[in-house]
Design a protein around this motif. Structure first.
Motif, PDB file in Angstrom:
ATOM      1  N   UNK A  75     -32.004  -7.890 -40.663  1.00  0.00           N
ATOM      2  CA  UNK A  75     -30.668  -7.453 -40.242  1.00  0.00           C
ATOM      3  C   UNK A  75     -30.736  -6.689 -38.918  1.00  0.00           C
ATOM      4  N   UNK A  76     -31.805  -5.904 -38.735  1.00  0.00           N
ATOM      5  CA  UNK A  76     -31.977  -5.207 -37.460  1.00  0.00           C
ATOM      6  C   UNK A  76     -32.160  -6.211 -36.320  1.00  0.00           C
ATOM      7  N   UNK A  77     -32.878  -7.311 -36.588  1.00  0.00           N
ATOM      8  CA  UNK A  77     -33.033  -8.356 -35.570  1.00  0.00           C
ATOM      9  C   UNK A  77     -31.664  -8.901 -35.173  1.00  0.00           C
ATOM     10  N   UNK A  78     -30.824  -9.146 -36.179  1.00  0.00           N
ATOM     11  CA  UNK A  78     -29.472  -9.638 -35.922  1.00  0.00           C
ATOM     12  C   UNK A  78     -28.678  -8.654 -35.081  1.00  0.00           C
ATOM     13  N   UNK A  79     -28.733  -7.378 -35.443  1.00  0.00           N
ATOM     14  CA  UNK A  79     -27.945  -6.361 -34.744  1.00  0.00           C
ATOM     15  C   UNK A  79     -28.451  -6.142 -33.325  1.00  0.00           C
ATOM     16  N   UNK A  80     -29.763  -6.192 -33.124  1.00  0.00           N
ATOM     17  CA  UNK A  80     -30.326  -5.925 -31.795  1.00  0.00           C
ATOM     18  C   UNK A  80     -29.946  -6.991 -30.761  1.00  0.00           C
ATOM     19  N   UNK A  81     -29.397  -8.116 -31.203  1.00  0.00           N
ATOM     20  CA  UNK A  81     -28.877  -9.104 -30.248  1.00  0.00           C
ATOM     21  C   UNK A  81     -27.725  -8.526 -29.430  1.00  0.00           C
ATOM     22  N   UNK A  82     -27.075  -7.481 -29.955  1.00  0.00           N
ATOM     23  CA  UNK A  82     -25.907  -6.906 -29.281  1.00  0.00           C
ATOM     24  C   UNK A  82     -26.242  -5.631 -28.522  1.00  0.00           C
ATOM     25  N   UNK A  83     -27.532  -5.261 -28.470  1.00  0.00           N
ATOM     26  CA  UNK A  83     -27.925  -4.035 -27.769  1.00  0.00           C
ATOM     27  C   UNK A  83     -27.634  -4.177 -26.277  1.00  0.00           C
ATOM     28  N   UNK A  84     -27.168  -3.096 -25.661  1.00  0.00           N
ATOM     29  CA  UNK A  84     -26.865  -3.122 -24.227  1.00  0.00           C
ATOM     30  C   UNK A  84     -28.125  -3.069 -23.376  1.00  0.00           C
ATOM     31  N   UNK A  85     -29.159  -2.373 -23.889  1.00  0.00           N
ATOM     32  CA  UNK A  85     -30.427  -2.260 -23.175  1.00  0.00           C
ATOM     33  C   UNK A  85     -31.578  -2.502 -24.144  1.00  0.00           C
ATOM     34  N   UNK A  86     -32.688  -3.023 -23.628  1.00  0.00           N
ATOM     35  CA  UNK A  86     -33.844  -3.329 -24.470  1.00  0.00           C
ATOM     36  C   UNK A  86     -34.393  -2.095 -25.168  1.00  0.00           C
ATOM     37  N   UNK A  87     -34.351  -0.952 -24.467  1.00  0.00           N
ATOM     38  CA  UNK A  87     -34.952   0.261 -25.034  1.00  0.00           C
ATOM     39  C   UNK A  87     -33.965   1.109 -25.824  1.00  0.00           C
ATOM     40  N   UNK A  88     -32.810   0.549 -26.205  1.00  0.00           N
ATOM     41  CA  UNK A  88     -31.859   1.293 -27.038  1.00  0.00           C
ATOM     42  C   UNK A  88     -32.482   1.570 -28.409  1.00  0.00           C
ATOM     43  N   UNK A  89     -32.318   2.796 -28.877  1.00  0.00           N
ATOM     44  CA  UNK A  89     -32.780   3.141 -30.210  1.00  0.00           C
ATOM     45  C   UNK A  89     -31.736   2.767 -31.252  1.00  0.00           C
ATOM     46  N   UNK A  90     -32.119   2.862 -32.510  1.00  0.00           N
ATOM     47  CA  UNK A  90     -31.189   2.534 -33.590  1.00  0.00           C
ATOM     48  C   UNK A  90     -29.984   3.473 -33.570  1.00  0.00           C
ATOM     49  N   UNK A  91     -30.221   4.744 -33.216  1.00  0.00           N
ATOM     50  CA  UNK A  91     -29.118   5.701 -33.170  1.00  0.00           C
ATOM     51  C   UNK A  91     -28.080   5.306 -32.127  1.00  0.00           C
ATOM     52  N   UNK A  92     -28.528   4.717 -31.012  1.00  0.00           N
ATOM     53  CA  UNK A  92     -27.595   4.253 -29.984  1.00  0.00           C
ATOM     54  C   UNK A  92     -26.739   3.111 -30.518  1.00  0.00           C
ATOM     55  N   UNK A  93     -27.343   2.207 -31.283  1.00  0.00           N
ATOM     56  CA  UNK A  93     -26.575   1.133 -31.916  1.00  0.00           C
ATOM     57  C   UNK A  93     -25.591   1.694 -32.936  1.00  0.00           C
ATOM     58  N   UNK A  94     -26.029   2.718 -33.679  1.00  0.00           N
ATOM     59  CA  UNK A  94     -25.140   3.331 -34.666  1.00  0.00           C
ATOM     60  C   UNK A  94     -23.941   3.970 -33.994  1.00  0.00           C
ATOM     61  N   UNK A  95     -24.157   4.591 -32.843  1.00  0.00           N
ATOM     62  CA  UNK A  95     -23.038   5.192 -32.116  1.00  0.00           C
ATOM     63  C   UNK A  95     -22.108   4.107 -31.577  1.00  0.00           C
ATOM     64  N   UNK A 117     -36.848  -0.284 -32.915  1.00  0.00           N
ATOM     65  CA  UNK A 117     -36.487  -0.165 -31.502  1.00  0.00           C
ATOM     66  C   UNK A 117     -37.680  -0.397 -30.591  1.00  0.00           C
ATOM     67  N   UNK A 118     -38.815   0.190 -30.941  1.00  0.00           N
ATOM     68  CA  UNK A 118     -40.026   0.033 -30.131  1.00  0.00           C
ATOM     69  C   UNK A 118     -40.494  -1.416 -30.119  1.00  0.00           C
ATOM     70  N   UNK A 119     -40.454  -2.080 -31.280  1.00  0.00           N
ATOM     71  CA  UNK A 119     -40.901  -3.474 -31.368  1.00  0.00           C
ATOM     72  C   UNK A 119     -39.969  -4.387 -30.579  1.00  0.00           C
ATOM     73  N   UNK A 120     -38.661  -4.184 -30.694  1.00  0.00           N
ATOM     74  CA  UNK A 120     -37.700  -4.998 -29.950  1.00  0.00           C
ATOM     75  C   UNK A 120     -37.937  -4.883 -28.456  1.00  0.00           C
ATOM     76  N   UNK A 121     -38.146  -3.651 -27.983  1.00  0.00           N
ATOM     77  CA  UNK A 121     -38.399  -3.432 -26.563  1.00  0.00           C
ATOM     78  C   UNK A 121     -39.716  -4.057 -26.142  1.00  0.00           C
ATOM     79  N   UNK A 122     -40.744  -3.917 -26.957  1.00  0.00           N
ATOM     80  CA  UNK A 122     -42.075  -4.440 -26.655  1.00  0.00           C
ATOM     81  C   UNK A 122     -42.064  -5.966 -26.562  1.00  0.00           C
ATOM     82  N   UNK A 123     -41.190  -6.612 -27.368  1.00  0.00           N
ATOM     83  CA  UNK A 123     -41.090  -8.071 -27.374  1.00  0.00           C
ATOM     84  C   UNK A 123     -39.992  -8.580 -26.440  1.00  0.00           C
ATOM     85  N   UNK A 124     -39.486  -7.694 -25.600  1.00  0.00           N
ATOM     86  CA  UNK A 124     -38.467  -8.051 -24.598  1.00  0.00           C
ATOM     87  C   UNK A 124     -37.220  -8.665 -25.220  1.00  0.00           C
ATOM     88  N   UNK A 125     -36.883  -8.227 -26.439  1.00  0.00           N
ATOM     89  CA  UNK A 125     -35.661  -8.674 -27.079  1.00  0.00           C
ATOM     90  C   UNK A 125     -35.692 -10.090 -27.612  1.00  0.00           C
TER      91      UNK A 125
END
Length: 406
Positions: A54-74, A203-211
């Protein structure tokens, strides 16, 4: 493969997962029996892999690669979402890291006795464990990746030796034991839940894998399959070598990681075996500790950037290590207690939060390229299970459920 980021990320996930939760398993599952322990493990694995995707699904909508989960929650729940995500993450990680530092110090203090020397004081052992290993975390994800690859190999070798010594002593009769109390299965769920708590580094893994969604999914599936197999074999070995009553009595006499080492030594009548278990336990703690502290840095960095606070490595190091180190020094008997309440927060952060984020993401972005199977009905079922796990510690405290053995 050694330079492959997906493989490295899978090892970070596996290394973060295989830690104090695994080592606490014999302390909490002795009274459950092997069969029901397997059911509990497989069920929780499936549930937490689902929430990780589910985090993989949600991280598709992140504005920046290094956004943390708290940023997505906000982004989806406003400032309330950020506060809840940040609070639950940091308290969870502080509880886990305190448990790991406590367990690591316990193992390190007894190490000199294997060479005929006096044991180290618990305070010195805890400080040494934190300072030496914390240096890798300060370097960042690349430092943790490199250290994890090396330590993971050592952990596999030690684990193979442990199994080589213990599996021939497994008795089928011991494996057929039923729970001393079926309520133990429910009581153990929050502690077992932390055994698959890899979500703290999403968040760290998503950023490390370039999204990359494909790489992210593979890293989660591979990285969680390794711990599941290891857990099942570990439970087979620990439950199979001793009768249930003897197992419970040994661990009740000393419900610590040092007690587990001593119990293994007594089971196998081998001093060498006891020390190999100590080495394996130490490596498991170290890799998990590295992943958890990486999550602490991610959470604090995301928080400090949001409120324009200094977020250099020195500031983050002080903020990350001071609370768990203080807990470990002044409350060293809190290993199991920390894991139990970490399970409560883990249920929120690793299940309730991604379910909520996925629900809002699907409403706002109905045509995302990747969507986890199961639809919204599965989200509701997983949510109910998560809430049930969260209230277990309170039911134990109120006396409605028994405390787990050990």
């Amino acid at each position: 493969m050694l330079k492959n980021k997906t493989f490295g990320s899978a090892l970070i996930i596996a290394g973060t997962t295989i830690g104090a939760g695994m080592l606490a398993m014999p302390l909490t599952s002795a009274g459950i029996g092997f069969g029901y322990t397997v059911l509990l493990l497989v069920g929780l694995w499936a549930l937490l892999v689902y929430s990780g995707l589910l985090f993989v699904e949600v991280y598709q909508t992140a504005d920046r690669l290094n956004d943390g989960v708290a940023t997505l929650a906000e982004k989806y729940f406003g400032i309330t979402g950020r506060v809840l995500a940040t609070f639950s993450l940091l308290i969870l990680l502080y509880a886990l890291s305190a448990a790991y530092i406590t367990g690591g110090g316990s193992l390190l203090s007894g190490l000199p006795t294997a060479f005929g020397f006096e044991s180290l004081s618990s305070e010195l052992s805890i400080i040494l464990f934190t300072v030496v290993l914390g240096a890798f975390v300060v370097v960042g994800t690349k430092g943790v990746d490199g250290a994890t690859r090396i330590l993971f190999i050592g952990k596999l070798i030690a684990f193979a030796f442990v199994l080589f010594m213990m599996l021939p002593k497994v008795s089928v009769d011991n494996l057929m034991a039923l729970p001393l109390d079926y309520a133990f299965v429910i009581s153990a769920a929050p502690i077992f839940f932390t055994s698959f708590g890899f979500h703290i580094i999403m968040g760290s893994v998503n950023s490390y894998l370039d999204g990359s969604v494909t790489q992210f999914r593979k890293a989660i599936l591979i990285g969680t399959a390794i711990p599941l197999i290891a857990y099942l074999i570990w439970q087979l070995a620990t439950h199979g070598v001793l009768s249930q009553n003897e197992f419970v009595q040994l661990l009740q006499a000393d419900p610590t990681l040092n007690g587990l080492v001593n119990a293994t030594r007594q089971i196998t009548n081998s001093q060498i075996m006891g020390e190999i278990v100590r080495v394996f336990s130490a490596l498991a703690l170290i890799t998990s500790f590295l992943g958890v502290m990486l999550g602490v840095f991610e959470g604090l960095g995301d928080l400090f950037k949001r409120y324009k606070l200094p977020h250099n490595r020195l500031t983050l190091t002080i903020a990350a290590f001071t609370p768990p180190l203080a807990f470990a020094l002044y409350y060293p008997e809190g290993f199991i207690a920390a894991l139990s309440y970490a399970g409560l927060l883990c249920a929120f952060y690793c299940l309730i939060l991604p379910i909520g984020l996925a629900w809002k993401t699907r409403q706002a972005n109905p045509n995302l390229p990747y969507r986890v199977i199961g639809g919204n009905v599965t989200l509701v079922i997983a949510f109910v299970i998560g809430v049930a796990i969260m209230i277990v510690p309170f039911l134990i405290q109120a006396g409605y459920l028994p405390a787990v053995a050990g």
